[in-house]
Design an enzyme around this catalytic site. Structure first.
Site, PDB file in Angstrom:
ATOM      1  CB  CYS A 196      37.405  41.274  40.051  1.00 36.21           C
ATOM      2  SG  CYS A 196      38.003  39.739  39.371  1.00 36.21           S
ATOM      3  CB  CYS A 215      39.661  38.995  34.812  1.00 36.12           C
ATOM      4  SG  CYS A 215      37.997  39.097  35.505  1.00 36.12           S
ATOM      5  CG  ASN A 232      41.269  41.867  45.446  1.00 32.52           C
ATOM      6  OD1 ASN A 232      41.571  42.898  46.040  1.00 32.52           O
ATOM      7  ND2 ASN A 232      42.092  40.857  45.324  1.00 32.52           N
ATOM      8  CB  ILE A 233      35.670  40.665  48.535  1.00 34.34           C
ATOM      9  CG1 ILE A 233      35.595  42.199  48.697  1.00 34.34           C
ATOM     10  CG2 ILE A 233      35.253  39.974  49.831  1.00 34.34           C
ATOM     11  CD1 ILE A 233      34.194  42.753  48.870  1.00 34.34           C
ATOM     12  CD  GLU A 234      42.096  36.738  47.258  1.00 35.06           C
ATOM     13  OE1 GLU A 234      42.625  36.111  48.199  1.00 35.06           O
ATOM     14  OE2 GLU A 234      42.707  37.087  46.218  1.00 35.06           O
ATOM     15  CD  GLU A 280      38.988  44.874  37.867  1.00 39.33           C
ATOM     16  OE1 GLU A 280      38.779  44.213  38.913  1.00 39.33           O
ATOM     17  OE2 GLU A 280      39.937  44.653  37.107  1.00 39.33           O
ATOM     18  CB  CYS A 332      36.084  42.575  35.248  1.00 37.51           C
ATOM     19  SG  CYS A 332      36.050  41.965  36.953  1.00 37.51           S
TER      20      CYS A 332
HETATM   21  N1  THU Z   1      41.431  40.304  40.585  1.00 38.02           N
HETATM   22  C1  THU Z   1      40.766  41.504  40.515  1.00 38.02           C
HETATM   23  O1  THU Z   1      40.383  42.074  41.535  1.00 38.02           O
HETATM   24  N2  THU Z   1      40.559  42.046  39.277  1.00 38.02           N
HETATM   25  C2  THU Z   1      40.906  41.454  38.093  1.00 38.02           C
HETATM   26  O2  THU Z   1      40.580  41.947  37.030  1.00 38.02           O
HETATM   27  C3  THU Z   1      41.649  40.186  38.111  1.00 38.02           C
HETATM   28  C4  THU Z   1      41.927  39.593  39.435  1.00 38.02           C
HETATM   29  C5  THU Z   1      41.657  39.719  41.908  1.00 38.02           C
HETATM   30  C6  THU Z   1      40.919  38.433  42.146  1.00 38.02           C
HETATM   31  C7  THU Z   1      41.777  37.764  43.174  1.00 38.02           C
HETATM   32  O3  THU Z   1      41.380  38.204  44.467  1.00 38.02           O
HETATM   33  C8  THU Z   1      43.175  38.273  42.908  1.00 38.02           C
HETATM   34  O4  THU Z   1      43.023  39.391  42.052  1.00 38.02           O
HETATM   35  C9  THU Z   1      44.083  37.261  42.258  1.00 38.02           C
HETATM   36  O5  THU Z   1      43.516  36.707  41.130  1.00 38.02           O
END
Ligand code: THU
Length: 130
Positions: free
Chosen positions: A56, A90, A45-47, A58, A93
């Site tokens: 996300c 989620c 995941n890259i925020e 995935e 995804c």
């Molecule tokens: N996140 C994912 O990488 N995959 C998911 O299916 C749900 C959430 C990440 C997004 C965010 O960076 C962190 O989890 C918290 O929501």
């Protein structure tokens, strides 16, 4: 799927998690995607400071693979920092994965227990107009 392949995917997802950029949530996620051709693509995941622009793990893995010409997927393993909560993908995804392989397997862990669900179980009636 044979258990050695499952363990390999989980290990690669854990490797990918190390590259996660999650300074806002502190919740790191890693994913490893197995293609029909036998290759594995990973993502984390890259925020972003503008939270909604976060992507996300995935989708990073899937887009990496699609960008390399892959179109069919067997399974994706997903791991997170929190061993007690299985990191099922989620809704966004699920829909994006279903675009390419609606019957792929989703592999997560809850503690030491490996949980495998078919994407069809997680997203029945996914959107499609083709
Ligand atoms: N996140 C994912 O990488 N995959 C998911 O299916 C749900 C959430 C990440 C997004 C965010 O960076 C962190 O989890 C918290 O929501």
């Amino acid at each position: 799927m044979d258990s050695r392949k499952i363990q390999e995917l989980l290990r690669k997802a854990n490797e990918a998690l190390k590259n996660s950029y999650a300074p806002y949530s502190g919740y790191r996620v890693g994913a490893a995607l197995l293609t029909k051709t036998g290759k594995v693509y990973t993502g984390s995941n890259i925020e972003n400071a503008s939270y909604g622009l976060t992507i996300c793990a995935e989708r990073v893995a899937l887009f990496n693979a699609v960008n390399e010409g892959e179109r069919e997927f067997i399974a994706i393993a997903i791991v997170s920092d929190d061993p007690s909560t299985p990191p099922f993908p989620c809704g966004a995804c699920r829909q994006v994965l279903a675009e390419f392989s609606p019957s792929m397997e989703i592999i997560v862990k809850k503690g030491d227990e490996v949980i495998i669900k078919n994407l069809k179980e997680l997203l029945p009636y996914s959107f499609d107009f083709k």
